[in-house]
Design a protein around this motif. Structure first.
Motif: not given
Length: 127
Positions: A14-28
């Motif tokens: 259950r991960r939520y935050w890495d898309f904010v820091y390490a993704a092209k599409i930034t969403q929580i």
């Protein structure tokens, strides 16, 4: 740590935050098969090895450990994780922290044969 018969929910971290820091599409949002799935499988497998009657721990650890395999596309690109929102069901275009998940997969690969009281002989890790 669910164990359900579905490719993205069984064993999913259950991960939520890495898309904010390490993704092209930034969403929580919930990330499907983030690298934490495979890494989290290692202590869970160790728990099963110390408590061999805990079949649930073994089932979830195997599902978690193989999760990084779903992040590899047909051309060999490795995505950081899958976007879980219904309006954007796709792999992120960045690889992010995928290497850590691949390491967890490698460290956790094994074959186990278990003789369960309810289900009888079960084999994990082979076809």
């Amino acid at each position: 740590m669910p164990t359900v018969a579905h490719w993205d929910w069984s064993g999913n971290a259950r991960r939520y935050w890495d898309f904010v820091y390490a993704a092209k599409i930034t969403q929580i949002k919930r990330q499907i098969h983030h690298y934490g799935s495979a890494l989290n499988s290692l202590p869970l497998r160790r728990y099963f090895e110390q408590n061999s009657t805990e079949l649930y721990a073994l089932r979830v650890s195997f599902a978690r450990n193989t999760a990084p395999l779903t992040n590899i596309d047909e051309e060999g690109f490795t995505s950081a994780a899958f976007h879980s929102y219904p309006e954007l069901p796709k792999w992120d275009p960045y690889s992010g922290d995928y290497g850590q998940g691949l390491q967890g997969l490698g460290l956790g690969q094994c074959t186990l044969i278990v003789n369960d009281e309810i289900y009888g002989r079960l084999v994990f890790g082979v076809n």
